[in-house]
Structures are given as structure tokens and as C-alpha cells.
Design an enzyme around this catalytic site. Structure first.
Site, PDB file in Angstrom:
ATOM      1  N   ASP A   1       0.759  -0.961  -0.119  1.00  0.00           N
ATOM      2  CA  ASP A   1      -0.379   0.029  -0.037  1.00  0.00           C
ATOM      3  C   ASP A   1       0.901   1.567   0.244  1.00  0.00           C
ATOM      4  O   ASP A   1       0.300   2.608   0.469  1.00  0.00           O
ATOM      5  CB  ASP A   1      -1.373  -0.144   1.210  1.00  0.00           C
ATOM      6  CG  ASP A   1      -0.080  -0.077   2.910  1.00  0.00           C
ATOM      7  OD1 ASP A   1       1.304  -0.062   2.685  1.00  0.00           O
ATOM      8  OD2 ASP A   1      -1.050  -0.226   4.223  1.00  0.00           O
TER       9      ASP A   1
ATOM     10  N   ASP B   1      -6.582  -1.880  11.200  1.00  0.00           N
ATOM     11  CA  ASP B   1      -7.262  -1.813  10.107  1.00  0.00           C
ATOM     12  C   ASP B   1      -7.466  -2.721   9.265  1.00  0.00           C
ATOM     13  O   ASP B   1      -8.232  -3.355   8.924  1.00  0.00           O
ATOM     14  CB  ASP B   1      -7.947  -0.533   9.942  1.00  0.00           C
ATOM     15  CG  ASP B   1      -8.470   0.365  10.614  1.00  0.00           C
ATOM     16  OD1 ASP B   1      -8.919  -0.177  11.572  1.00  0.00           O
ATOM     17  OD2 ASP B   1      -7.956   1.751  10.642  1.00  0.00           O
ATOM     18  N   GLU B   2      -6.502  -2.602   8.618  1.00  0.00           N
ATOM     19  CA  GLU B   2      -6.120  -3.736   7.661  1.00  0.00           C
ATOM     20  C   GLU B   2      -6.495  -5.657   8.192  1.00  0.00           C
ATOM     21  O   GLU B   2      -6.293  -6.071   7.081  1.00  0.00           O
ATOM     22  CB  GLU B   2      -4.206  -3.342   6.878  1.00  0.00           C
ATOM     23  CG  GLU B   2      -4.327  -2.718   5.373  1.00  0.00           C
ATOM     24  CD  GLU B   2      -2.567  -2.250   5.199  1.00  0.00           C
ATOM     25  OE1 GLU B   2      -2.432  -2.085   4.903  1.00  0.00           O
ATOM     26  OE2 GLU B   2      -1.866  -3.402   5.791  1.00  0.00           O
ATOM     27  N   LEU B   3      -5.150  -5.559   9.114  1.00  0.00           N
ATOM     28  CA  LEU B   3      -5.459  -6.532   9.860  1.00  0.00           C
ATOM     29  C   LEU B   3      -7.055  -7.211  10.130  1.00  0.00           C
ATOM     30  O   LEU B   3      -6.654  -8.100   9.676  1.00  0.00           O
ATOM     31  CB  LEU B   3      -4.358  -6.641  10.916  1.00  0.00           C
ATOM     32  CG  LEU B   3      -4.275  -7.849  11.652  1.00  0.00           C
ATOM     33  CD1 LEU B   3      -3.936  -9.518  10.914  1.00  0.00           C
ATOM     34  CD2 LEU B   3      -3.921  -8.002  12.998  1.00  0.00           C
TER      35      LEU B   3
END
Length: 532
Positions: A51, A90-92
Site C-alpha cells: 500500500d 484496520d488492514e489486519l
């Protein structure tokens, strides 16, 4: 886009855009460990989304959610400060949601952090997590804790238990490849210098891009264009549901006299049948390829293109393949790329191997290893010089000498110095046969008399002749038959040998009838006997 995965019934509706989504905390790993991970993934043909390019806001946006959900594998690189980033957390959460909902495989690497600290949010990891939680709602904190507990419970790779990071990274990459269900071909692993070539070409490709990429590979016959294209194709084809490698186009689709319309139709039919793995595709007009491919992401290799007509219809229709497609073209004629209007950034010029690489290539075929056997060192260097660093010559000569005694090598050397192997001659002569009479004449003059001459001097010699010297030299250079370096016209020694063989065969019995004489004994004989 890539084919759907069949690993989970719930994931059948998804299209995998990427092989791996990599989640990491940049300040912990970016300069060292991460770069090694990415290099290893790339070398194994694993398509990774990271990202770096996405502008970060308060929360993970739809673009990133799409990337996570359309990645076959999620690799979570957990480090000491991973939990200090709300973005990473948040990605996790999204990754673990995809694991549950669409069957995404999740793999973990613990880098300088204890798995139990991640699972229980204790120690330095826990302190970073607590600071990130300040001001967050209970719902968000609960989701983060659950995601950390779940990901830390997955059996992963702990860098602290591994003495060699390179081995660890290789194990992770191999596991990813096993999950993807493909293993890149090892057919060309022993080819000297091939990895550097492939890395340089692939550096021009952004596989996540929606642009259609056209890569041109050019260079003289026998230098390894087809081999390079084949390795590139093997590494890239797992990304493409539709792909084909059309080999030796110049030999398979020679242009006849008159109308070439039917030949173009046959060319398109062959390509479409291979791409779709069908034998009965009807091609009744030249727009058929565009009709069938304009919405498909395809990988096409057009190998040994030597005429504009072979690419004409495709070049006139830039939208004949879908977004994200890659077209690879190999040729000896650089002028073809100019006719196609390709930018120079898309063109890769094949270089001759270094002297060291040439010796290694030769030895692989002569001895089955990258160095000569004891007692063969000077002989191996001489044969390598005779091949002029041309991979084709190195392969053929090495194969010819393999298994011979040292005395056998010594007896074979005079023949190698004066005679071309049939395979080498047929490959190199193809380019000569395609020349016009004007260029053939110039080629023979250079091969027999003038190789290494200054350009200006060569032009002065022919100033009053009927030959088109300026244009002729340009054609020879475009077709990789000569190269101009420091103002000198240079020609590969095997091409010189081809030219001299051609002249010699003009009259085998009576040298005086030939266009040129180069052998001192023959010159003396002709002058003494007055047979010219």
C-alpha cells in the site's frame, strides 16, 4: 484478470487480482527485511500488492479493501511497532475478515517481536497498542484485539528462531507458491546471466497497471532473445488466464508474393486457437482478434518477428487486447519497433555476455559445469574467443567438443577456426538471405575486407558507386548485422565468417572467379596463374 480460485466454494465468485497482499509497519522493516522479501517474491513470479502508493486517511478506504479482498494470500509482517499504526490494525481486521468470509490464506511473519506479546498485547508491542487505542471506541478496540489474537494464533514464521533470514524468506515464498498452486519453471535456472536480464525487463512492468504494455526485445541472431522471452513468459503466465507463445514467426509465416490477406487470417487464427486452447476458431476477417480479445487481459509473445505485415493489423488497433495485457515481441530488426510507434522505454537491447560469462556458458555445454576441466583452460578460452561471445556459437561448439579428449580438441580446432557448424550457419544466414541486393553487397564487402573500418572512410570508397551506402549501412545496423562503435563499423566474427563462406562458395574450384580473395595462398596462386 486472473482465473478464479477453486480453494474455497465461497471464493469462487472472486477474481484474484494479486497473489499476495503484504501488510507491514514501514519504519520497522522497509530498509532491510521488506526489500529482501519483495525481491524474493518478484524473482519467483509472485505478484505482490503493497500500500505504498495509496494516500492514507483516517481509515482503510475502498481501494485498499478491494486490494485485500482480491488477493489470494495475505502475508502479515508483524513487528515491534506494527500496533502503533491504526492503519495497519484496520488492514489486519479486513484481512482476517477475508480469511473468514472468502477463504483467503493468511500467513504470518514475526519480526523482532514475540508471538505471545502480539496475541496478548503485552510488552513493548502492548504499549504501542495501548497508545493507538487512546480515543477509540470500544467496538474498534475490540475488533483490533480479536484480529491480533487470531493472527498470532496462526502458525507462522518467527525470525528470532531463524539463523538465516534468506532461508526464512525463501520458505515463506515457497509456501506462498504452494498455496497458489504453481511452481515457476526451472528449465532455464542454469542459463548464465538470464536472471539479470529478466529482472531488468520486469522492472519496466507494473503488473497491477491497467495499461497495455508492449515489450520489445531485439538483438542479433543467436544472442538469446527467444530464451529470454521464454523465461519471461514462464514467470508472467501465472498472472494471465489467457496467454500464448507464438515461436519463430518469421519461419512459420513467410510472406508470399501477392495478396497476404489469407496469411494474416491464418496468423490470427493460430494465435486465437492457442490463447483459447481450441482448434476450431473461425477467423473470417481481420477484426476477429479484437472482437475476441479486447476485453481480455492476455499475455502474448510474438517470437522472431521480421516483417511489418505480421504486426500490421494489431498495431492499427491499439485496443485489440484488454487492460493489463502484455505483448512481448522479439526481433533482429529494431526498425520494426519504430514502425509500431513504441516508446524507447519499452525496448530491451540484448547485450553480448562478458568474457567471464561466455566462458561459463561454453563450459556448461562442453563440461557440464561452469569452469573447464584441468588441462583444458587455454583451449576453452580459445574456443570461447572463436564463438565471439555469441551464446548460440558457445552452445554449439561446446556441445560438439563435449566428451572429446584433449588431443581431440587440438585436432578439432583448425576445423572450428575455418568452418561454421550447420546450425550456426543456418541461423545466422537467415538474416543475410532476407536482405536486398544492395545490402547483401555491402555486407559481403564488410565481412571480407572492411570490418573495423571508419564509417567515413568506407563511405568515401563507395562515393562514386551505384550502391546506396548510407541507407544500406542503416539497414544492416537495424537488422543487428553490424554495429557502429566509436565511428567504426564492427561485425561479429561469426557473421564475418558467414560472409566469407558465401563468397568462397561462389566458386569452390576456381578462386579467381570469386568476388573477393582473402587467403594469401589463393591470392598468390591466382596472380601466378593469371586465373582471375
Amino acid at each position: 484478470m486472473m482465473a478464479s480460485s477453486s480453494s474455497s466454494s465461497s471464493s469462487l465468485a472472486l477474481i484474484w487480482l494479486y497473489h499476495v497482499f503484504l501488510s507491514f509497519r514501514g519504519e520497522d522493516v522497509r530498509k532491510g527485511f521488506l526489500s529482501h522479501v519483495l525481491k524474493e517474491f518478484k524473482s519467483k513470479g509472485i505478484n505482490v500488492f503493497i500500500d505504498n502508493e495509496i494516500k492514507r486517511g483516517e481509515s482503510v478506504g475502498p481501494e485498499l479493501v478491494k486490494a485485500i479482498r482480491h488477493s489470494r494470500v495475505g502475508v502479515v509482517l508483524l513487528s515491534r511497532n506494527y500496533a502503533s499504526s491504526s492503519w495497519c490494525l484496520d488492514e489486519l481486521v479486513e484481512i482476517m475478515k477475508c480469511r473468514e468470509e472468502v477463504g483467503q490464506t493468511v500467513m504470518t511473519i514475526f519480526y523482532n517481536v514475540d508471538p505471545s506479546e502480539v496475541r496478548k498485547q503485552t510488552g513493548d508491542f502492548g504499549k504501542a497498542f495501548d497508545e493507538t487505542c487512546v480515543g477509540r471506541t470500544e467496538e474498534v478496540k475490540r475488533a483490533w484485539r480479536q484480529a491480533l489474537n487470531d493472527v498470532a494464533s496462526i502458525a507462522g514464521y518467527d525470525a528470532s528462531n531463524c539463523d538465516n533470514e534468506a532461508d526464512l524468506i525463501n520458505k515463506v515464498a515457497s509456501k506462498v507458491m504452494a498455496v497458489l498452486g504453481f511452481t515457476p519453471s526451472k528449465d532455464f535456472d542454469d542459463f548464465v546471466g538470464i536472471e539479470a536480464r529478466i529482472m531488468e525487463i520486469k522492472s519496466k512492468l507494473i503488473l497491477q497497471s491497467e495499461e497495455v504494455k508492449v515489450i520489445g526485445i531485439f538483438g542479433p541472431a543467436g544472442i538469446g532473445k527467444t530464451t529470454t522471452a521464454r523465461v519471461l513468459y514462464n514467470q508472467l503466465s501465472p498472472y494471465f488466464q489467457f496467454n500464448t507463445f507464438l515461436k519463430n514467426i518469421r519461419g512459420s509465416y513467410e510472406k508470399p508474393c501477392g495478396n497476404d490477406y489469407d496469411l494474416k487470417l491464418n496468423f490470427q487464427k493460430s494465435m486465437l486457437c492457442q490463447i483459447f486452447n481450441k482448434e476450431d476458431i473461425e477467423v473470417r476477417h481481420l477484426g476477429r482478434a479484437q472482437e475476441m480479445l479486447s476485453d481480455k487481459k492476455v499475455l502474448v509473445v510474438l517470437d522472431e518477428v521480421d516483417n511489418w505485415w505480421q504486426l500490421e493489423e494489431m498495431a492499427k488497433q491499439p485496443g485489440w487486447v484488454g487492460p493489463g495485457s502484455i505483448i512481448i515481441i522479439t526481433t533482429e530488426d529494431r526498425k520494426l519497433f519504430k514502425a509500431l510507434g513504441l516508446g524507447i522505454d519499452h525496448i530491451y537491447e540484448m547485450k553480448y555476455p562478458t568474457s567471464k560469462e561466455s566462458l561459463q556458458i561454453f563450459c556448461q555445454y562442453a563440461f557440464g559445469q561452469k569452469s573447464p576441466d584441468q588441462g583444458f583452460e587455454s583451449l576453452a578460452r580459445e574456443v570461447t574467443w572463436l564463438a565471439g561471445d555469441l551464446p548460440l556459437g558457445l552452445r554449439v561448439m561446446g556441445s560438439y567438443l563435449r566428451g572429446m579428449s584433449r588431443d581431440g580438441w587440438i585436432e578439432a580446432l583448425p576445423w572450428l577456426r575455418s568452418t561454421l557448424d550447420r546450425e550456426i550457419e543456418s541461423t545466422l544466414r537467415f538474416s543475410y538471405n532476407a536482405l536486398r541486393d544492395n545490402e547483401r553487397t555491402l555486407f559481403l564487402h564488410l565481412a571480407c575486407l572492411f570490418a573495423g573500418i571508419k564509417v567515413d572512410r568506407f563511405k568515401r570508397y563507395f562515393a562514386n558507386s551505384s550502391l546506396e551506402v548510407n541507407h544500406g549501412l542503416e539497414v544492416l545496423a537495424q537488422k543487428s548485422l553490424i554495429f557502429i562503435e566509436y565511428g567504426l563499423i564492427q561485425m561479429h566474427r561469426l557473421l564475418q565468417q558467414i560472409g566469407r563462406e558465401i563468397v568462397k562458395k561462389q566458386s569452390m574450384e576456381e578462386p579467381g572467379r570469386r568476388q573477393f580473395l582473402m587467403d594469401t595462398k589463393e591470392i598468390s596462386h591466382v596472380l601466378d596463374e593469371d586465373t582471375a
